[in-house]
Design a protein around this motif. Structure first.
Motif, PDB file in Angstrom:
ATOM      1  N   SER A  89       0.879  -1.226   0.246  1.00  0.00           N
ATOM      2  CA  SER A  89      -0.004  -0.088  -0.218  1.00  0.00           C
ATOM      3  C   SER A  89       0.755   1.162   0.109  1.00  0.00           C
ATOM      4  N   LYS A 139       1.822   1.852  -3.439  1.00  0.00           N
ATOM      5  CA  LYS A 139       0.393   2.103  -4.334  1.00  0.00           C
ATOM      6  C   LYS A 139       0.577   3.717  -4.142  1.00  0.00           C
ATOM      7  N   ARG A 182       2.750   4.380 -15.132  1.00  0.00           N
ATOM      8  CA  ARG A 182       1.416   3.849 -15.144  1.00  0.00           C
ATOM      9  C   ARG A 182       0.773   3.933 -16.601  1.00  0.00           C
ATOM     10  N   ASN A 186       0.387  -2.278  -9.213  1.00  0.00           N
ATOM     11  CA  ASN A 186      -1.175  -2.230  -9.301  1.00  0.00           C
ATOM     12  C   ASN A 186      -1.500  -2.804 -10.799  1.00  0.00           C
ATOM     13  N   HIS A 228      -5.336  -2.668 -11.960  1.00  0.00           N
ATOM     14  CA  HIS A 228      -6.696  -2.400 -11.619  1.00  0.00           C
ATOM     15  C   HIS A 228      -7.843  -2.210 -12.782  1.00  0.00           C
ATOM     16  N   GLU A 263       0.209  -8.614  -8.629  1.00  0.00           N
ATOM     17  CA  GLU A 263       0.620  -7.368  -8.019  1.00  0.00           C
ATOM     18  C   GLU A 263       1.792  -8.049  -6.787  1.00  0.00           C
ATOM     19  N   ASP A 268       0.396  -0.386 -12.871  1.00  0.00           N
ATOM     20  CA  ASP A 268       1.475   0.419 -12.471  1.00  0.00           C
ATOM     21  C   ASP A 268       2.641  -0.462 -12.113  1.00  0.00           C
TER      22      ASP A 268
END
Length: 240
Positions: free
Chosen positions: A31, A34, A129, A155, A157, A183, A213
């Motif tokens: 996290s 991220k 990204r 990431n 997503h 991830e 990412d």
């Protein structure tokens, strides 16, 4: 001869006993990593879609990590054949200084360093990204013109489970790795032995943001690569 080996700490490809590619999962709080992608600026040099990027040179110190003075990112056209990337100076913002102070960043870098057979004093790091139905490696299968390159998946997503696959070919052109890594996976490879790419991402829900990412970490840092352009071209074209 290449040897693919699966161990308790991941997957390795070796050449005559020397590890030339390693895949593992560092134990860290993802996290924190991220969060560092929230404000990555637009990549103004990329003209074929939406892409965001930072690029920094980092020195390793006794106390941690510090930013080196910014210099443009330069990749010779024999390394990056994309018209708006190869052979030109690209000026990017630095990664956030706060990132360098996190425990997770330190663990990620130390895990990357673990499979490099020499002492690394400085390196480059890139936040990238890729959004929507974009291509993480628009230049296609390529080498980086470095010695070692790491890719950490931060990431995935709202993209299809089968998209954004990581592919590696050996110097003979044989596919040696083709996998969609989730991830938290770190891949590190010796650039001389491989070409590589990531396949395009495919958006799932059209009404929600989608992105992939990654951190890309390279040794030596890109200022050194520019100084050694002629030497590195000779190495790149030599038979591994």
């Amino acid at each position: 001869m290449y040897n693919l080996e699966t161990t308790l700490d991941g997957t390795k490809i070796a050449n005559n006993g020397e590890t030339i590619l390693r895949v593992n999962v560092p134990h860290l709080d993802i996290s924190e990593l991220k969060d560092s992608f929230y404000f990555v600026p637009n990549d103004n040099y990329f003209t074929a879609g939406s892409r965001y990027r930072t690029t920094s040179r980092i020195r390793i110190t006794e106390c941690g990590y510090e930013l080196l003075p910014r210099v443009p990112l330069y990749q010779p056209s024999y390394v990056n054949k994309l018209g708006s990337y190869g052979g030109i100076d690209r000026d990017y913002a630095d990664v956030p200084k706060s990132l360098l102070k996190t425990r997770s960043f330190d663990i990620m870098i130390k895990e990357w360093l673990a499979s490099i057979p020499y002492v690394v004093e400085s390196f480059s790091i890139h936040q990238i990204r890729t959004t929507d139905n974009g291509n993480p490696t628009p230049e296609g299968a390529h080498r980086d013109g470095t010695d070692w390159t790491g890719v950490y998946i931060v990431n995935r997503h709202n993209i299809a489970d089968t998209s954004g696959a990581t592919r590696y070919w050996d110097v003979k052109g044989d596919l040696v790795l083709d996998h969609v890594f989730p991830e938290g996976v770190l891949i590190n490879h010796y650039d001389r032995y491989f070409t590589h790419c990531a396949t395009p991402i495919v958006k799932v829900d059209p009404d929600e943001p989608s992105y992939r990412d990654v951190f890309v970490i390279t040794s030596p840092e890109h200022g050194v690569n520019r100084q050694q352009e002629t030497y590195r071209r000779e190495v790149l074209t030599a038979e591994a």
